[in-house]
Structures are given as C-alpha cells and as structure tokens.
Design a protein around this motif. Structure first.
Motif, PDB file in Angstrom:
ATOM      1  N   THR A  46       0.808  -1.188  -0.162  1.00  0.00           N
ATOM      2  CA  THR A  46      -0.027  -0.019   0.113  1.00  0.00           C
ATOM      3  C   THR A  46       0.979   1.337   0.066  1.00  0.00           C
ATOM      4  OG1 THR A  46      -1.720  -1.142   1.370  1.00  0.00           O
ATOM      5  CG2 THR A  46      -1.929   1.146   1.096  1.00  0.00           C
ATOM      6  N   ASN A  47       2.012   1.248   0.864  1.00  0.00           N
ATOM      7  CA  ASN A  47       2.886   2.371   0.906  1.00  0.00           C
ATOM      8  C   ASN A  47       3.553   2.691  -0.542  1.00  0.00           C
ATOM      9  OD1 ASN A  47       2.143   2.943   3.650  1.00  0.00           O
ATOM     10  ND2 ASN A  47       3.828   1.961   4.318  1.00  0.00           N
ATOM     11  N   ILE A  48       4.039   1.355  -1.105  1.00  0.00           N
ATOM     12  CA  ILE A  48       4.774   1.661  -2.316  1.00  0.00           C
ATOM     13  C   ILE A  48       3.625   2.337  -3.304  1.00  0.00           C
ATOM     14  CG2 ILE A  48       5.495   0.273  -4.380  1.00  0.00           C
ATOM     15  CD1 ILE A  48       6.730  -1.483  -2.263  1.00  0.00           C
ATOM     16  N   PHE A  49       2.387   1.681  -3.351  1.00  0.00           N
ATOM     17  CA  PHE A  49       1.437   2.223  -4.216  1.00  0.00           C
ATOM     18  C   PHE A  49       1.259   3.856  -3.991  1.00  0.00           C
ATOM     19  CE2 PHE A  49      -2.980   3.033  -5.546  1.00  0.00           C
ATOM     20  CZ  PHE A  49      -3.084   2.765  -6.717  1.00  0.00           C
ATOM     21  N   GLN A  50       0.915   4.077  -2.953  1.00  0.00           N
ATOM     22  CA  GLN A  50       0.839   5.672  -2.535  1.00  0.00           C
ATOM     23  C   GLN A  50       1.987   6.449  -3.020  1.00  0.00           C
ATOM     24  OE1 GLN A  50      -0.474   5.584   1.615  1.00  0.00           O
ATOM     25  NE2 GLN A  50      -2.375   5.077   1.358  1.00  0.00           N
ATOM     26  N   TYR A  51       3.081   5.845  -2.762  1.00  0.00           N
ATOM     27  CA  TYR A  51       4.211   6.655  -3.173  1.00  0.00           C
ATOM     28  C   TYR A  51       4.412   6.794  -4.655  1.00  0.00           C
ATOM     29  CZ  TYR A  51       9.416   7.422  -4.218  1.00  0.00           C
ATOM     30  OH  TYR A  51      10.330   7.966  -4.844  1.00  0.00           O
ATOM     31  N   GLY A  52       4.048   5.753  -5.345  1.00  0.00           N
ATOM     32  CA  GLY A  52       4.070   6.131  -6.881  1.00  0.00           C
ATOM     33  C   GLY A  52       3.008   6.867  -7.198  1.00  0.00           C
ATOM     34  N   GLN A  53       1.845   6.922  -6.750  1.00  0.00           N
ATOM     35  CA  GLN A  53       0.822   7.788  -7.013  1.00  0.00           C
ATOM     36  C   GLN A  53       1.259   9.306  -6.599  1.00  0.00           C
ATOM     37  OE1 GLN A  53      -2.967   6.876  -5.202  1.00  0.00           O
ATOM     38  NE2 GLN A  53      -4.081   7.669  -6.706  1.00  0.00           N
ATOM     39  N   GLN A  54       1.867   9.539  -5.469  1.00  0.00           N
ATOM     40  CA  GLN A  54       2.242  10.933  -5.055  1.00  0.00           C
ATOM     41  C   GLN A  54       3.298  11.463  -5.940  1.00  0.00           C
ATOM     42  OE1 GLN A  54       3.323  10.396  -0.790  1.00  0.00           O
ATOM     43  NE2 GLN A  54       1.216  10.564  -0.113  1.00  0.00           N
ATOM     44  N   LYS A  55       4.041  10.442  -6.505  1.00  0.00           N
ATOM     45  CA  LYS A  55       5.285  10.829  -7.370  1.00  0.00           C
ATOM     46  C   LYS A  55       4.865  11.441  -8.661  1.00  0.00           C
ATOM     47  CE  LYS A  55       9.547   8.888  -9.357  1.00  0.00           C
ATOM     48  NZ  LYS A  55      10.186   7.690  -9.617  1.00  0.00           N
ATOM     49  N   HIS A  56       3.894  10.706  -9.060  1.00  0.00           N
ATOM     50  CA  HIS A  56       3.182  10.890 -10.489  1.00  0.00           C
ATOM     51  C   HIS A  56       2.392  12.253 -10.256  1.00  0.00           C
ATOM     52  CE1 HIS A  56       1.092  10.609 -14.318  1.00  0.00           C
ATOM     53  NE2 HIS A  56      -0.188  10.844 -13.426  1.00  0.00           N
ATOM     54  N   GLU A  57       1.717  12.572  -8.992  1.00  0.00           N
ATOM     55  CA  GLU A  57       1.046  13.770  -8.978  1.00  0.00           C
ATOM     56  C   GLU A  57       2.019  15.002  -8.755  1.00  0.00           C
ATOM     57  OE1 GLU A  57      -1.537  13.173  -5.462  1.00  0.00           O
ATOM     58  OE2 GLU A  57      -2.805  12.225  -6.527  1.00  0.00           O
ATOM     59  N   LEU A  86       4.906  19.807 -11.262  1.00  0.00           N
ATOM     60  CA  LEU A  86       6.227  20.291 -11.539  1.00  0.00           C
ATOM     61  C   LEU A  86       6.103  20.527 -13.118  1.00  0.00           C
ATOM     62  CD1 LEU A  86       8.868  18.519  -9.633  1.00  0.00           C
ATOM     63  CD2 LEU A  86       8.023  20.792  -9.101  1.00  0.00           C
ATOM     64  N   LYS A  87       5.536  19.783 -13.957  1.00  0.00           N
ATOM     65  CA  LYS A  87       5.279  19.742 -15.274  1.00  0.00           C
ATOM     66  C   LYS A  87       4.388  21.039 -15.598  1.00  0.00           C
ATOM     67  CE  LYS A  87       3.666  17.608 -19.398  1.00  0.00           C
ATOM     68  NZ  LYS A  87       3.102  16.506 -19.966  1.00  0.00           N
ATOM     69  N   HIS A  88       3.256  21.126 -14.869  1.00  0.00           N
ATOM     70  CA  HIS A  88       2.634  22.446 -14.912  1.00  0.00           C
ATOM     71  C   HIS A  88       3.124  23.612 -14.441  1.00  0.00           C
ATOM     72  CE1 HIS A  88      -1.062  24.735 -14.905  1.00  0.00           C
ATOM     73  NE2 HIS A  88      -1.065  24.988 -13.773  1.00  0.00           N
ATOM     74  N   HIS A  89       3.992  23.513 -13.435  1.00  0.00           N
ATOM     75  CA  HIS A  89       4.549  24.798 -12.805  1.00  0.00           C
ATOM     76  C   HIS A  89       5.807  25.034 -13.801  1.00  0.00           C
ATOM     77  CE1 HIS A  89       6.282  27.399 -10.011  1.00  0.00           C
ATOM     78  NE2 HIS A  89       7.599  26.943 -10.041  1.00  0.00           N
TER      79      HIS A  89
END
Length: 156
Positions: free
Chosen positions: A63-74, A79-82
């Motif tokens: 679960t933590n790995i999945f959340q980390y991947g999702q947060q990294k993507h967000e 950053l791309k938008h910024h």
C-alpha cells in the motif's frame, strides 16, 4: 483294542514383532523433562500468527509503495504544470522587453526623423539664402561658405 497313546505337543506362541518393537522403544527411550516438551499444536499456532503478521506487513508495504508511486506521479504533473507556467511567464517577460525595446527604437526613429526634417529645412534655408545672394552662381563654393555649412549642419 489297542491301547491308544495320547501324545501332546506343546504349542508356544511368539509375541508379535510389533509388540516387541514397541517394548524396545519404551525401554530405550530416555525420559524427557516436562518443561521442554511443547506440543506441536502450539508450534502450529505460533507459525500461523507469524505468517499472518508477515502478510499484514507485506500488505502495508505494498500500500505504501502504491501511494508513493501515486504521489510521485502527482508531483511530476504539478512540476510539469509549474514549469509550463514558468516558461510562459518567461515568454511574457521577453515579449514585454521586446515591446519596450521596440518603443524605444520607435522613439529614436521619430527623433531622427524630426532631426532630419529640421536639418532639411535649415539646408533649404541656407541654400535659398545663397541663391538669393548670388553665391551659388558658380560651380565652386566659397571655402568660408563650405565651413559655415558644415558648422551649421554639425550643430544640428
């Protein structure tokens, strides 16, 4: 009648080999201490608990790995938008600078045009004066007049 002889035979039964082996095992077995003996049911229960804990830990880690991947993507999207906004702001700043430079250039051109018009008017005035006084009748211009014209043009 003849005398019958009765003969008896003695029949002996041997103990079965299974019973003998059991007896031998009992005789050769060493006595165990009562405190060290743990029934296999307790070991199975302990192993089940450990395996269950391990499964829970693996689930939490996944679960933590999945959340980390999702947060990294967000974060990458942010950053791309910024970065896009920063690039657009830089473009706007560059265009403002170009506009400012163009307006300065335009002002300089207007000033040069004004100065050229003034110079043209003064040159006409001098040429009219020279024609009026008769100094331009010959092909050569007087040296004094030449220096005077250079002075007037230089001053402007």
């Amino acid at each position: 009648m003849t005398e019958q002889e009765d003969t008896f035979s003695a029949v002996r039964f041997h103990k079965s080999s299974g019973l003998q082996n059991e007896m031998r095992l009992k005789e050769t077995r060493k006595p165990q201490k009562a405190g060290l003996r743990v029934p296999w049911q307790f070991i199975v229960i302990a192993l089940r608990i450990l395996i269950s804990l391990r499964l829970v830990i693996v689930a939490v880690l996944m679960t933590n790995i999945f959340q980390y991947g999702q947060q990294k993507h967000e974060l990458q999207e942010f950053l791309k938008h910024h970065n896009n906004c920063s690039i657009m702001q830089s473009d706007i700043n560059l265009k403002d600078e170009l506009l400012k430079n163009k307006s300065i250039e335009c002002n300089l051109l207007e000033s040069l045009n004004r100065d050229q018009d003034i110079l043209c008017d003064k040159t006409r005035t001098v040429l009219d004066y020279l024609q009026h006084t008769g100094m331009l009748q010959g092909k050569t211009i007087n040296t004094e007049l030449h220096y005077y014209l250079l002075f007037v043009l230089w001053k402007i």
